[in-house]
Design a protein around this motif. Structure first.
Motif, PDB file in Angstrom:
ATOM      1  N   HIS A 121      58.191  -0.047 -65.937  1.00  0.00           N
ATOM      2  CA  HIS A 121      59.584  -0.048 -65.480  1.00  0.00           C
ATOM      3  C   HIS A 121      60.259   1.285 -65.808  1.00  0.00           C
ATOM      4  N   THR A 122      60.001   1.802 -67.026  1.00  0.00           N
ATOM      5  CA  THR A 122      60.623   3.077 -67.428  1.00  0.00           C
ATOM      6  C   THR A 122      60.173   4.205 -66.498  1.00  0.00           C
ATOM      7  N   GLU A 132      59.444   3.913 -55.058  1.00  0.00           N
ATOM      8  CA  GLU A 132      59.554   4.189 -56.504  1.00  0.00           C
ATOM      9  C   GLU A 132      59.008   3.000 -57.306  1.00  0.00           C
ATOM     10  N   SER A 133      59.251   1.759 -56.806  1.00  0.00           N
ATOM     11  CA  SER A 133      58.735   0.576 -57.516  1.00  0.00           C
ATOM     12  C   SER A 133      57.223   0.650 -57.678  1.00  0.00           C
ATOM     13  N   ARG A 151      63.438   6.706 -59.892  1.00  0.00           N
ATOM     14  CA  ARG A 151      64.631   6.249 -59.139  1.00  0.00           C
ATOM     15  C   ARG A 151      65.864   7.036 -59.561  1.00  0.00           C
ATOM     16  N   ASP A 152      66.025   7.245 -60.906  1.00  0.00           N
ATOM     17  CA  ASP A 152      67.225   7.918 -61.418  1.00  0.00           C
ATOM     18  C   ASP A 152      67.280   9.384 -61.020  1.00  0.00           C
ATOM     19  N   LYS A 204      66.231  10.499 -58.258  1.00  0.00           N
ATOM     20  CA  LYS A 204      66.106  10.565 -56.792  1.00  0.00           C
ATOM     21  C   LYS A 204      67.201  11.420 -56.166  1.00  0.00           C
ATOM     22  N   ALA A 254      59.079   3.933 -63.335  1.00  0.00           N
ATOM     23  CA  ALA A 254      59.675   3.739 -61.998  1.00  0.00           C
ATOM     24  C   ALA A 254      61.163   4.089 -62.022  1.00  0.00           C
ATOM     25  N   LYS A 255      61.835   3.688 -63.112  1.00  0.00           N
ATOM     26  CA  LYS A 255      63.279   3.940 -63.226  1.00  0.00           C
ATOM     27  C   LYS A 255      63.553   5.452 -63.298  1.00  0.00           C
ATOM     28  N   HIS A 256      62.684   6.164 -64.011  1.00  0.00           N
ATOM     29  CA  HIS A 256      62.865   7.618 -64.120  1.00  0.00           C
ATOM     30  C   HIS A 256      62.834   8.254 -62.724  1.00  0.00           C
ATOM     31  N   LYS A 274      57.387  -2.825 -69.701  1.00  0.00           N
ATOM     32  CA  LYS A 274      58.471  -1.887 -70.034  1.00  0.00           C
ATOM     33  C   LYS A 274      58.081  -0.444 -69.690  1.00  0.00           C
TER      34      LYS A 274
END
Ligand SMILES: NC(=O)c1ccc[n+]([C@@H]2O[C@H](COP(=O)([O-])OP(=O)(O)OC[C@H]3O[C@@H](n4cnc5c(N)ncnc54)[C@H](OP(=O)(O)O)[C@@H]3O)[C@@H](O)[C@H]2O)c1
Length: 269
Positions: A258-259, A169-170, A265-266, A268, A261-263, A255
């Motif tokens: 990161h947003t 995801e990163s 990850r969240d 997942k 990648a975080k989406h 940012k």
């Protein structure tokens, strides 16, 4: 003897990986399937690849796919995993599904090896930057399968192995989504050229060539080397760079990446 490669899904990523992929054609008998076999046929025609349609049986109104001893390339949207029933045990599953863990894949489909990969759309020109993570369900470490996996992934670009699954995801930040970010920069520079009086065609030609030249230079130099090579003291380029820093462009990119990648990850599973 050629192995069977069953490709599930026929969207942009499947097309990007399959288009003019000589390695895949020479190593596999390619089968393509999905929810709509007409779309699968159209995909084969578009990709200029030798492949056959796999017509599934149905069970509980879901397509039933026999994956026994095959190599699987899973290219649907993440929710697509639930749309199929898998029967048998594959040799290797390659999954491009963002946010779908190896654990979730293993629950749905059995395989000796599962490889999660995060390619990008430059797979079309065999220039993808692909992060991958490999989990083996066989006992012994096998250098032959590692080499096979790398060869498969490098048939559409450069592959980089990551040390843990979360880093897949990163890599949305560095490569999975970043072509869209770079496209935004390209559009901005084309607009800037037009503002300065160039025609759209002239501006676009110049920006495209600049990206090509940049990519070539970046292959042997660091971004800092390139930046300082063209920033003379008190000169023209450093004034433009100072404005970009003042407007927070660097932070905005970090940012945004990161947003994204975080989406992934969240969401997942
Ligand atoms: N595009 C990229 O740059 C990129 C980068 C890295 C990873 N990925 C991953 O690649 C995968 C495919 O993306 P894409 O860009 O190829 O998308 P796409 O062009 O929209 O294609 C989506 C594919 O998924 C199938 N699909 C969608 N919903 C489904 C469902 N509920 N059940 C079964 N099949 C379903 C579609 O078939 P139907 O037409 O029948 O719905 C189609 O074959 C995604 O999982 C994404 O996370 C994409």
């Amino acid at each position: 003897m050629k192995k069977t490669l069953l490709v599930i899904g026929y969207g942009n990523m499947a097309k990007a990986i399959l288009t003019h992929n000589d390695f895949i054609v020479s190593h596999f008998n390619v089968l393509l399937t999905g929810r709509d076999l007409q779309k699968a046929k159209d995909c084969i025609a578009k990709c200029c690849i030798e492949a056959q349609i796999y017509t599934p049986q149905y069970a509980d109104s879901k397509p039933l796919l026999d994956i026994q001893d095959s190599v699987i390339l899973l290219c649907t949207k993440p929710k697509g995993l639930d749309s199929f029933i898998f029967q048998g045990k594959a040799q290797c599953v390659y999954s491009v599904l963002a946010g779908v863990s190896i654990e979730a894949l293993d629950k749905q489909m059995k395989s000796c090896h599962i490889v999660r990969l995060m390619p990008n759309i430059a797979a079309f020109s065999k220039n993808s930057a692909t992060a991958f993570y490999h989990k083996s369900y066989t006992q012994q470490a096998d250098s032959k399968i590692n080499a096979e996996i790398l060869a498969f992934l490098e048939s559409f670009g450069k592959a980089v192995s990551v040390d843990n699954e979360a880093l897949i995801e990163s890599s949305i930040a560095t490569s999975g989504s970043s072509i869209a970010f770079l496209a935004l920069i390209a559009e901005s520079l084309i607009d800037a050229g037009i503002l300065e009086g160039l025609t759209h065609a002239q501006s676009q030609d110049l920006v495209k060539q600049t990206f090509l030249g940049f990519a070539t230079e970046l292959a042997t130099k660091s971004p800092s080397e390139l930046k300082y090579a063209i920033s003379s003291p008190g000169g023209t380029t450093i004034r433009g760079l100072a404005i970009l820093e003042e407007l927070g462009v660097r932070g905005a990119f970090i940012k945004a990446a990161h947003t994204a990648a975080k989406h992934a990850r969240d969401s997942k599973k």
